[in-house]
Motif scaffolding. Structure first.
Motif, short mmCIF file in Angstrom:
data_model
loop_
_atom_site.label_atom_id
_atom_site.label_comp_id
_atom_site.label_asym_id
_atom_site.label_seq_id
_atom_site.Cartn_x
_atom_site.Cartn_y
_atom_site.Cartn_z
N ALA A 189 8.95 -21.60 -46.05
CA ALA A 189 9.84 -20.64 -46.70
C ALA A 189 10.35 -19.48 -45.89
O ALA A 189 9.40 -18.99 -45.32
CB ALA A 189 9.31 -20.23 -48.07
N VAL A 190 11.65 -19.24 -45.71
CA VAL A 190 11.94 -18.23 -44.62
C VAL A 190 13.06 -17.50 -45.06
O VAL A 190 14.23 -17.74 -45.45
CB VAL A 190 12.37 -18.69 -43.27
N VAL A 191 12.67 -16.23 -45.54
CA VAL A 191 13.73 -14.94 -45.83
C VAL A 191 12.89 -13.78 -44.90
O VAL A 191 11.89 -13.35 -45.32
CB VAL A 191 13.60 -14.58 -47.25
N ASP A 192 13.56 -13.59 -43.94
CA ASP A 192 12.76 -12.92 -42.90
C ASP A 192 13.58 -11.72 -42.25
O ASP A 192 14.08 -12.00 -40.76
CB ASP A 192 12.30 -14.00 -41.79
N PRO A 193 13.92 -10.63 -42.87
CA PRO A 193 14.59 -9.50 -42.24
C PRO A 193 13.80 -9.09 -40.99
O PRO A 193 14.55 -8.35 -40.17
CB PRO A 193 14.74 -8.49 -43.28
N GLY A 194 12.52 -9.13 -40.82
CA GLY A 194 11.66 -8.68 -39.76
C GLY A 194 11.64 -9.57 -38.82
O GLY A 194 10.72 -9.66 -37.72
N VAL A 195 12.46 -10.79 -38.80
CA VAL A 195 12.17 -11.59 -37.52
C VAL A 195 12.28 -10.90 -36.26
O VAL A 195 13.23 -10.34 -35.93
CB VAL A 195 13.47 -12.84 -37.75
N GLY A 196 11.62 -11.59 -35.46
CA GLY A 196 11.51 -10.96 -33.65
C GLY A 196 10.72 -9.74 -33.73
O GLY A 196 10.28 -9.19 -32.71
N THR A 197 10.09 -9.16 -34.95
CA THR A 197 9.44 -7.95 -34.61
C THR A 197 7.78 -8.31 -34.67
O THR A 197 7.42 -9.39 -34.53
CB THR A 197 9.79 -7.09 -36.03
N ASP A 198 7.07 -7.23 -34.89
CA ASP A 198 5.50 -7.40 -35.22
C ASP A 198 5.15 -8.00 -36.35
O ASP A 198 3.68 -7.95 -36.49
CB ASP A 198 4.93 -6.19 -34.64
N ARG A 199 5.88 -8.44 -37.03
CA ARG A 199 5.54 -8.96 -38.49
C ARG A 199 4.89 -10.38 -38.28
O ARG A 199 5.34 -11.03 -37.44
CB ARG A 199 6.49 -8.95 -39.72
N ARG A 200 3.62 -10.68 -38.95
CA ARG A 200 3.10 -11.97 -38.50
C ARG A 200 3.50 -12.86 -39.10
O ARG A 200 3.95 -13.26 -40.18
CB ARG A 200 1.60 -11.66 -39.17
N PRO A 201 3.62 -14.12 -38.46
CA PRO A 201 3.84 -15.49 -38.98
C PRO A 201 2.64 -15.80 -39.98
O PRO A 201 1.38 -15.91 -39.30
CB PRO A 201 4.07 -16.34 -37.81
N LEU A 202 2.72 -16.43 -41.15
CA LEU A 202 1.61 -16.62 -42.13
C LEU A 202 1.66 -17.94 -42.60
O LEU A 202 2.51 -18.73 -42.85
CB LEU A 202 1.60 -15.50 -43.22
#
Length: 250
Positions: free
Chosen positions: A61-74
């Motif tokens: 599932a991908v709804v990802d406003p923070g893509v490319g930032t330091d938010r972690r992939p989980l």
């Protein structure tokens, strides 16, 4: 089985499917790709409602406003299911529902150097979902995450004379789905209730009232819905996600 869900619309989901097909023989099932753009809360609600209808699977599932930032992939292990996506709360309501009484286990997906900083669905999450499905999280030895970003939905406040809740989401038909338990309407079919001060019929079906008439009903999610027969409930009641809903109690 690997399910896919996103706010991508078209054509971007095809790229995720292409990566998955090149890395796994898993059956691919599209859940939805028309979640409201960058609306993590609404997408999390629908994942919580829809994913438990599937047998054991890996859910991408991908709804990802923070893509490319330091938010972690989980990656999340939830009973017999696994979920893969951004660490922004999107996965957590569904994970809790899927896990039941089993504990959740969360892991950070290692990222080396993705091809793009704007399309982690293709470059990070799809490869990870294929690996999680084929190898299992235990074999992948991803580092544990003890503090995943959480997201939860508010509970209604029920008193003797009224129940106070809010609209959680509006579906494609315009039905305003609340956090009020449908049991509040038990034994009131064919009667009237007051919602935010307005007198509204309580009906089991949309067509129990005239076309374009407002009604209260219990939707398939077990919650009170503000609806209009052959119309849009959110417009007729003047509500949107987050709007207050006060329901009188007899």
């Amino acid at each position: 089985m690997i399910t896919l869900a996103s706010d991508f619309g078209s054509p971007y989901p095809a790229a995720m499917r292409g990566v998955l097909c090149s890395r796994s023989d898993a059956r691919l099932v599209d859940v939805a790709h028309d979640f409201p753009r960058q609306d993590v809360r609404t997408a999390a609600f629908w994942l919580r409602e829809l994913l438990p209808t599937f047998p054991a699977a890996t859910h991408l599932a991908v709804v990802d406003p923070g893509v490319g930032t330091d938010r972690r992939p989980l990656a999340v292990e939830a009973g017999k299911h696994a979920l893969v996506g951004p660490d922004n709360g999107l996965l957590m309501p569904a994970a809790r529902e899927l896990a039941g009484d089993a504990p959740l286990a969360c892991y950070e997906i290692p990222v080396d150097d993705p091809e793009s900083t704007t399309f982690h669905g293709r470059d990070v999450f799809a490869p990870a979902a294929a690996a999680v499905h084929d190898d299992g999280l235990d074999a992948l030895d991803y580092p544990a995450v003890e503090d995943p970003v959480d997201l939860s939905f508010p509970e209604a406040a029920v008193a003797d004379d009224e129940a106070r809740g809010e609209v959680l989401v509006v579906d494609g038909f315009g039905n305003a789905i609340t956090n009020l338990d449908g049991a509040l309407l038990a034994d009131r079919w064919g009667e009237y209730a007051r919602v935010n001060g307005d007198r509204v019929p309580v009906a089991r079906t949309y067509d129990a009232v005239d076309a374009d008439e407002r009604l209260l009903t219990v939707g398939s999610h077990g919650a009170v819905e503000l609806a209009v027969n052959r119309g849009r409930g959110e417009e007729a009641f003047g509500v949107e996600p987050g709007s207050r809903v006060v329901l009188d109690r007899p």
